[in-house]
Motif scaffolding. Structure first.
Motif, PDB file in Angstrom:
ATOM      1  N   LEU A  47      49.291  44.428  27.597  1.00 18.56           N
ATOM      2  CA  LEU A  47      48.171  45.081  28.941  1.00 18.56           C
ATOM      3  C   LEU A  47      47.722  43.782  29.267  1.00 18.56           C
ATOM      4  CD1 LEU A  47      47.360  48.568  27.966  1.00 18.56           C
ATOM      5  CD2 LEU A  47      49.153  47.907  29.431  1.00 18.56           C
ATOM      6  N   THR A  48      47.850  43.484  30.589  1.00 22.66           N
ATOM      7  CA  THR A  48      46.888  42.343  31.058  1.00 22.66           C
ATOM      8  C   THR A  48      45.928  42.923  31.989  1.00 22.66           C
ATOM      9  OG1 THR A  48      48.672  40.808  30.605  1.00 22.66           O
ATOM     10  CG2 THR A  48      46.950  39.821  31.882  1.00 22.66           C
ATOM     11  N   ARG A  49      44.525  42.354  32.153  1.00 23.18           N
ATOM     12  CA  ARG A  49      43.848  42.785  33.125  1.00 23.18           C
ATOM     13  C   ARG A  49      42.837  41.753  33.463  1.00 23.18           C
ATOM     14  NH1 ARG A  49      40.327  46.700  29.260  1.00 23.18           N
ATOM     15  NH2 ARG A  49      41.379  45.320  28.072  1.00 23.18           N
ATOM     16  N   THR A  50      42.420  41.620  34.617  1.00 24.93           N
ATOM     17  CA  THR A  50      41.528  40.656  35.160  1.00 24.93           C
ATOM     18  C   THR A  50      40.215  40.993  35.472  1.00 24.93           C
ATOM     19  OG1 THR A  50      43.612  39.402  36.135  1.00 24.93           O
ATOM     20  CG2 THR A  50      41.298  38.846  36.780  1.00 24.93           C
ATOM     21  N   TYR A  51      39.133  40.534  34.715  1.00 20.64           N
ATOM     22  CA  TYR A  51      37.613  40.784  35.216  1.00 20.64           C
ATOM     23  C   TYR A  51      36.791  39.593  34.434  1.00 20.64           C
ATOM     24  CZ  TYR A  51      37.688  42.756  30.129  1.00 20.64           C
ATOM     25  OH  TYR A  51      37.884  42.835  28.883  1.00 20.64           O
ATOM     26  N   GLU A  70      41.397  36.665  32.012  1.00 23.16           N
ATOM     27  CA  GLU A  70      42.587  37.395  32.162  1.00 23.16           C
ATOM     28  C   GLU A  70      42.543  38.017  30.512  1.00 23.16           C
ATOM     29  OE1 GLU A  70      46.378  36.426  34.560  1.00 23.16           O
ATOM     30  OE2 GLU A  70      46.868  35.939  32.453  1.00 23.16           O
ATOM     31  N   GLU A 124      44.186  40.074  27.638  1.00 24.33           N
ATOM     32  CA  GLU A 124      45.553  40.496  26.935  1.00 24.33           C
ATOM     33  C   GLU A 124      45.196  41.457  25.926  1.00 24.33           C
ATOM     34  OE1 GLU A 124      47.853  37.121  25.910  1.00 24.33           O
ATOM     35  OE2 GLU A 124      47.770  36.412  27.984  1.00 24.33           O
ATOM     36  N   LYS A 157      31.764  44.329  30.981  1.00 27.24           N
ATOM     37  CA  LYS A 157      33.115  44.078  31.984  1.00 27.24           C
ATOM     38  C   LYS A 157      32.946  44.472  33.332  1.00 27.24           C
ATOM     39  CE  LYS A 157      35.471  46.025  28.602  1.00 27.24           C
ATOM     40  NZ  LYS A 157      36.703  46.760  27.900  1.00 27.24           N
ATOM     41  N   LEU A 192      34.470  43.759  37.502  1.00 27.32           N
ATOM     42  CA  LEU A 192      35.337  43.252  38.451  1.00 27.32           C
ATOM     43  C   LEU A 192      35.033  42.225  39.216  1.00 27.32           C
ATOM     44  CD1 LEU A 192      36.990  46.701  39.851  1.00 27.32           C
ATOM     45  CD2 LEU A 192      38.225  45.280  38.270  1.00 27.32           C
ATOM     46  N   HIS A 238      37.338  41.385  44.603  1.00 25.66           N
ATOM     47  CA  HIS A 238      38.438  42.240  43.871  1.00 25.66           C
ATOM     48  C   HIS A 238      38.346  43.456  44.551  1.00 25.66           C
ATOM     49  CE1 HIS A 238      40.967  44.137  40.716  1.00 25.66           C
ATOM     50  NE2 HIS A 238      41.708  42.987  40.875  1.00 25.66           N
TER      51      HIS A 238
END
Length: 191
Positions: free
Chosen positions: A24-28, A61, A63, A150, A152, A156
């Motif tokens: 899973l990849t998230r951007t924060y 990013e 992962e 964390k 955003l 965004h």
């Protein structure tokens, strides 16, 4: 014997990041509690906590595998992974496949997150008030320097998520019949 085998299997699966689980990849952004800024990976492979909210270098990013809380953190702009060397210094690496580039997310009681290195257990990612990386061998989980939030990135938007749809009421506005309405009024004091 069987219990021991299952414990070993669970322990080995949680320690290693396998290639078969879904990534899973998230951007924060990672907000540093001490510096009041965001963690960033610069083009010269340096890592600091001096990024402004929404700055390009402050976007990370993350992962993660579908199992466990092991993460690899990569700067979106530079492509470098945040890693830790044997002296406890944070550095950027192009390929973050080693255990020195994997961190375990630990959610603390105060809702902050601490990031412990997978290779050097007991060493945490931490920054000073000026945003400089702190030597990991001198860090502990409870220290303020190792606490992150964390967030955003600015700009965004949450438009990727669908807003709630407003549904018409299926029940009429006055759901009571004359008989139930009368008995309800009597119980509530005649109003």
């Amino acid at each position: 014997m069987r219990l021991r085998t299952s414990r070993l299997a669970v322990r080995s699966q949680s320690r290693l990041s396998d290639r078969t689980s879904r990534r899973l990849t998230r951007t924060y952004q990672l907000y540093s509690r001490t510096s009041g800024k965001h963690v960033q990976v610069l083009a010269n492979k340096r890592v600091n906590a001096n990024g402004d909210d929404g700055a390009v270098h402050a976007k990370l990013e993350v992962e993660t595998d579908s199992f466990g809380s092991r993460v690899r953190i990569r700067g979106v702009k530079t492509g470098y992974y945040i890693c830790m060397n044997k002296r406890g210094k944070l550095i950027g690496k192009r390929k973050g496949r080693g255990k020195d580039c994997i961190f375990t997310e630990i959610v603390l009681e105060n809702n902050y997150t601490a990031l412990q290195n997978a290779k050097y257990e007991g060493w945490y990612m931490a920054f000073t008030r000026k945003g400089r990386p702190r030597k990991a061998s001198k860090t502990k989980q409870h220290q303020r320097e190792a606490h992150f939030m964390k967030r955003l990135p600015r700009g965004h938007l949450l438009t990727e998520r669908r807003p709630f749809d407003v549904l018409p009421l299926a029940v009429p506005v006055h759901p009571f019949s004359k008989r139930t309405k009368h008995s309800h009024q009597q119980r509530s004091g005649g109003r």
